[in-house]
Design an enzyme around this catalytic site. Structure first.
Site, PDB file in Angstrom:
ATOM      1  N   ASN A   1       0.802  -1.221   0.000  1.00  0.00           N
ATOM      2  CA  ASN A   1       0.000   0.000   0.000  1.00  0.00           C
ATOM      3  C   ASN A   1       0.838   1.276   0.000  1.00  0.00           C
ATOM      4  O   ASN A   1       0.351   2.339  -0.346  1.00  0.00           O
ATOM      5  CB  ASN A   1      -0.956   0.016   1.197  1.00  0.00           C
ATOM      6  CG  ASN A   1      -0.268  -0.336   2.488  1.00  0.00           C
ATOM      7  OD1 ASN A   1       0.320  -1.413   2.604  1.00  0.00           O
ATOM      8  ND2 ASN A   1      -0.294   0.559   3.451  1.00  0.00           N
TER       9      ASN A   1
ATOM     10  N   HIS B   1     -13.607   0.073  -0.155  1.00  0.00           N
ATOM     11  CA  HIS B   1     -13.263   1.502  -0.312  1.00  0.00           C
ATOM     12  C   HIS B   1     -11.973   1.716  -1.080  1.00  0.00           C
ATOM     13  O   HIS B   1     -11.551   2.851  -1.302  1.00  0.00           O
ATOM     14  CB  HIS B   1     -13.239   2.216   1.047  1.00  0.00           C
ATOM     15  CG  HIS B   1     -12.143   1.811   1.981  1.00  0.00           C
ATOM     16  ND1 HIS B   1     -11.027   2.580   2.166  1.00  0.00           N
ATOM     17  CD2 HIS B   1     -11.990   0.739   2.782  1.00  0.00           C
ATOM     18  CE1 HIS B   1     -10.238   1.993   3.057  1.00  0.00           C
ATOM     19  NE2 HIS B   1     -10.803   0.872   3.446  1.00  0.00           N
TER      20      HIS B   1
ATOM     21  N   CYS C   1      -3.590   4.551   8.319  1.00  0.00           N
ATOM     22  CA  CYS C   1      -3.538   4.102   9.716  1.00  0.00           C
ATOM     23  C   CYS C   1      -2.254   4.559  10.390  1.00  0.00           C
ATOM     24  O   CYS C   1      -2.176   4.643  11.596  1.00  0.00           O
ATOM     25  CB  CYS C   1      -3.602   2.588   9.796  1.00  0.00           C
ATOM     26  SG  CYS C   1      -4.496   1.867   8.461  1.00  0.00           S
TER      27      CYS C   1
END
Ligand code: PLP
Length: 385
Positions: A157, A207, A332
């Protein structure tokens, strides 16, 4: 300097993507006239139940499998990871407690593995090279009699780096070890045939591909389900999900619609987004001296780049003051002071990791936005010189 929301340029689409209008239209009836709880006994819920099964089939088809029972819905990838890894590790604990992973996994994975380490599991982290790639030979050598899970993410990511998933799948199969892959960043963006890649279990989240937040799922290969362990695992998932409460019907419908759109536009999106990403990267590299790319540029998903602006202050960009929204990694982690664990494990210093930015593009970005965003960033760094 802070822009109106509609004037911002969003280059942070790995963190979350705008929900597609067609997804919203599809969800709406399930929040109005079709609002019944599918667990209730009325015949009137049949239409809703049927639609949920259809969404499962859509996901199975996308993954190249033909059994919709292989899909379990969750509240997103974090829950999928927790559920899969905790259930699998418990069910396989008779065979052993050795789990192999990589240090560049998402924090959700590192957290659950950290918890397992505290209760007696042995977590072994493979090394990654400067490109962010694991070494499949090292993986092969590290698998032991008591190894129960290999967990390697599909795409990272932060860097977009794609791991050699097919080779990992072959090794895991050969050695009879369950292969879990966090496919959150690949799902809906790449063609993902689970059998081709040899993945036993994978997770996804809506999402990341223009679906709603708070819904995702687990795919569990029927070959695994048909084993005694797989059967128990599946029962466990179902039980846990039931405990989790009322089915998130609008979320599931939204996830399914978002996937339908993503699959039908996949080639189009790939071409459009690759072009934007590459143009942006070329502009920045040409006009800002000393900028380097973090991660392997060849094995990299088309929407992501991670750039190191060494010795420069990137905070104003990360805080949104320039109106170009990009982050330093996973949402996060963005409040943590710590440098990215992904970049650190690729050999970057704290300073290099802290001056790196991940830019990620979506189908909604335009050429004009990319021109404007690169101009803003280039001007900002030139002013610092
Ligand atoms: N895994 C990866 C690779 C991710 O990018 C994310 C989201 O940032 C997650 C897991 C967690 O996903 P979710 O927000 O659906 O819990």
């Amino acid at each position: 300097l802070i822009q109106e929301p509609n004037k911002n340029i969003y280059l942070d689409n790995n963190a979350t993507t705008k929900v597609d209008d067609r997804v919203i239209a599809e969800i709406l009836p399930f929040m109005t006239e079709l609002f019944l709880n599918p667990s209730s006994r009325y015949v009137q819920v049949n239409e809703i139940t049927k639609k949920i099964v259809e969404e499962k089939s859509r996901i199975s088809n996308y993954l190249g499998v033909d059994n919709e029972n292989e899909i379990v819905f969750t509240s997103g990838a974090t829950e999928s990871i927790n559920l899969s890894i905790s259930s699998l590790s418990e069910l396989l604990s008779n065979k052993g407690k050795h789990i192999i992973t990589s240090p560049t996994e998402h924090k959700a994975m590192l957290d659950i593995l950290g918890s397992l380490a505290k209760v007696g599991y042995e977590i072994e982290y493979l090394s990654v090279d400067a490109d962010g790639l694991i070494d499949v030979l090292e993986l092969e050598q590290k698998i032991r009699q008591d190894t129960i899970i290999v967990s390697i993410m599909f795409c990272n990511n932060e860097t977009g780096v794609i791991q050699p998933i097919k080779q990992i799948g072959e090794i895991a199969k050969d050695k009879n070890v369950a292969f879990f892959s966090d496919a959150t960043q690949a799902f809906g963006k790449l063609y993902l045939d689970a059998s081709y890649f040899g993945i036993d279990i994978l997770c996804f989240s809506a999402h990341k591909f223009h679906g709603p937040k708070g819904v995702g799922g687990i795919f569990c290969n029927s070959a695994l389900i048909s084993t005694k362990i797989g059967n128990k695992l599946f029962d466990k998932f179902i039980k846990m999900i039931k405990i989790a409460g009322t089915t998130n019907v609008p979320g599931i419908i939204g996830l399914g619609k978002a996937l339908e759109i993503s699959v039908s536009d996949m080639d189009l999106n790939l071409t459009h987004i690759t072009e934007l990403r590459d143009r942006f990267e070329a502009q920045i590299l040409k006009n800002c001296s000393g900028v380097t790319v973090n991660g392997n540029s060849k094995n990299r998903i088309y929407n992501t780049i991670n750039l190191c602006f060494k010795n420069r202050d990137v905070e104003p960009i990360l805080n949104g003051y320039l109106g170009v929204l990009a982050s330093n990694g996973s949402a996060c982690n963005s409040f943590s002071e710590k440098p990215s664990h992904v970049l650190k494990s690729m050999g970057l210093s704290d300073e290099e990791a802290n001056s790196s930015i991940r830019f990620s593009f979506s189908k909604y970005n335009t050429s004009e936005e990319v021109e404007k965003a690169s101009d803003i960033i280039i001007k900002y760094f030139r002013n610092l010189e």
